[in-house]
Scaffold this active site. Sequence first.
Site, PDB file in Angstrom:
ATOM      1  N   SER A  34       0.845  -1.189   0.000  1.00  0.00           N
ATOM      2  CA  SER A  34       0.000   0.000   0.000  1.00  0.00           C
ATOM      3  C   SER A  34       0.879   1.237   0.000  1.00  0.00           C
ATOM      4  O   SER A  34       2.069   1.191   0.335  1.00  0.00           O
ATOM      5  CB  SER A  34      -0.934   0.021   1.224  1.00  0.00           C
ATOM      6  OG  SER A  34      -0.186   0.181   2.422  1.00  0.00           O
ATOM      7  N   ARG A  58       0.714   5.614   0.986  1.00  0.00           N
ATOM      8  CA  ARG A  58      -0.070   6.626   1.688  1.00  0.00           C
ATOM      9  C   ARG A  58       0.645   7.955   1.583  1.00  0.00           C
ATOM     10  O   ARG A  58       1.850   8.009   1.336  1.00  0.00           O
ATOM     11  CB  ARG A  58      -0.285   6.247   3.157  1.00  0.00           C
ATOM     12  CG  ARG A  58       0.945   6.295   4.023  1.00  0.00           C
ATOM     13  CD  ARG A  58       1.569   4.944   4.248  1.00  0.00           C
ATOM     14  NE  ARG A  58       2.703   4.979   5.137  1.00  0.00           N
ATOM     15  CZ  ARG A  58       2.631   4.909   6.448  1.00  0.00           C
ATOM     16  NH1 ARG A  58       1.454   4.834   7.043  1.00  0.00           N
ATOM     17  NH2 ARG A  58       3.727   4.911   7.186  1.00  0.00           N
ATOM     18  N   ASP A  61      12.837   3.536   2.091  1.00  0.00           N
ATOM     19  CA  ASP A  61      12.001   3.666   3.282  1.00  0.00           C
ATOM     20  C   ASP A  61      12.720   3.224   4.557  1.00  0.00           C
ATOM     21  O   ASP A  61      12.478   3.774   5.641  1.00  0.00           O
ATOM     22  CB  ASP A  61      10.663   2.940   3.116  1.00  0.00           C
ATOM     23  CG  ASP A  61      10.782   1.495   2.657  1.00  0.00           C
ATOM     24  OD1 ASP A  61      11.903   0.938   2.663  1.00  0.00           O
ATOM     25  OD2 ASP A  61       9.746   0.912   2.279  1.00  0.00           O
ATOM     26  N   ASN A  98      18.803  -8.407   6.185  1.00  0.00           N
ATOM     27  CA  ASN A  98      17.389  -8.531   5.794  1.00  0.00           C
ATOM     28  C   ASN A  98      16.834  -9.852   6.308  1.00  0.00           C
ATOM     29  O   ASN A  98      17.425 -10.910   6.065  1.00  0.00           O
ATOM     30  CB  ASN A  98      17.245  -8.503   4.272  1.00  0.00           C
ATOM     31  CG  ASN A  98      17.456  -7.122   3.695  1.00  0.00           C
ATOM     32  OD1 ASN A  98      17.504  -6.146   4.409  1.00  0.00           O
ATOM     33  ND2 ASN A  98      17.592  -7.045   2.389  1.00  0.00           N
TER      34      ASN A  98
END
Length: 488
Positions: free
Chosen positions: A17, A19, A242, A302
Amino acid sequence: MNEHHKAYAAVDLGASSGRVMVGRVGPDTLDLTEAHRFPNRPVRLPEGLRWNIAGLYAGVLDGLRAAGAATDGHLASIGIDSWAVDYGLLDADGALLGNPAHYRDARTDGIADKVWATLPADRLYAATGIQYAPFNTLYQLVAAQGSAQLAAARQLLLIPDLIAYWLTGERGTEVTNASTTQLLDPRTGDWARGVAEPLGIDTTLFAPLRRPGTPAGRLLAPVQEQTGLNSPVPVTAVASHDTASAVAAVPAAAGERFAYICTGTWSLAGLELDAPVLTEESRRANFTNELGIDGTVRHLRNIMGLWLLQECMRAWNEHDVEPLLHGAAQVPTLRSVVDASDPGFLAPGRMPERIAEACRATGQPVPTTRAETTRCILDSLALAHRRAIEDAQRLAGHPVDVVHIVGGGARNTLLCRLTADACGLPVVAGPAEAAALGNVLVQARADGLAGDRWAMRDLLVRTQPLVRHEPSGDRSAWDAAAQRIAGN
């Protein structure tokens, strides 16, 4: 909004998603509200798994329109962050050549062996400091060689840079995201041409490098009209990966010896360092060295992260995580564990069955209920967090006293508590919206409303809800579980 308090729009794009958040910043103010959220659904096309980039951009425009409405059209700046490694290709006219490939697309299967035949894995790591992952941009570009699309390309833009280009008409490659491509030298912060050229990768495809906090252009007139904003709002380059934005929002104090875990679809666990760790031991431990703000290095591993639970919930058609967490809390600790870093869990589909198969193959009790599967995942993630943080300290010679969990997993009290128990260290949970907050803070700093990264973090401590979890219980059970995983 007076001159000491300004509003910034953070475009924060995730793998499922996107935003647009509005951050209001002042000397003692840091408020974040969601203006608009929209789905990010990849599409399976005949040529493979692709991002619906036009739909994503439409969501960004809708979000900026909502952000403008929430601030009477007065936004001081816009910043964009997203996931790493994926890119769009532009032709000679600046038009996008097809939908960007998804990092989970199978086109990179087997490409690593082709790359390593030219540049062995140890030489790649010594030059770039980036851990092997089949979806790294380097392997994607080698996989694309010989395609008509790559032959027609004149520029490559990573996802946040592509969105910024459509908003402003200006092209650039932000350095924190560029560092994830496995084509950047973390010591110099410039392209590793000694890696790219032997592999036939043309670095002139990349736009000029930008640093977090530098200008990235102003909204084009048609974009301004579509979004209803009052003036040509500047776009500021933030830490556009991010995770880099999330680490910028770790609420640590100056001088604090800390590790961080950025939790979400992935768990990124590691340290903030002044220089990369490029040893062979670090490579074998599968640690990466990505760039952060202010020339820092994110030395991290990761881990598959809450992807495991997200995929189980998809298989179960379950949309509410709270009943699963409540049930998992009733299941005995460490009943069954799996290696949360196992690449066998990378692909989507059949996740509950694959977890059960992994437990069966190692002679452990097989989870039969949703609560047992959920507890297996959370215990396994806590163990993976422990391994990563212990390994990071050893590899970097950098001991830590506290672990900060930021991102969506900071809301998962059970996971935070289990991580504290597994690590034997206090865990500070929050902020959950770390990527968006880091995005906003870098914009505010560029605008003169925030100081250095420690001043930014001090503002986070003073304004954001944080929860501290102290370790409890006997660590011997975690030690035994760690040995169980190591022996598999």
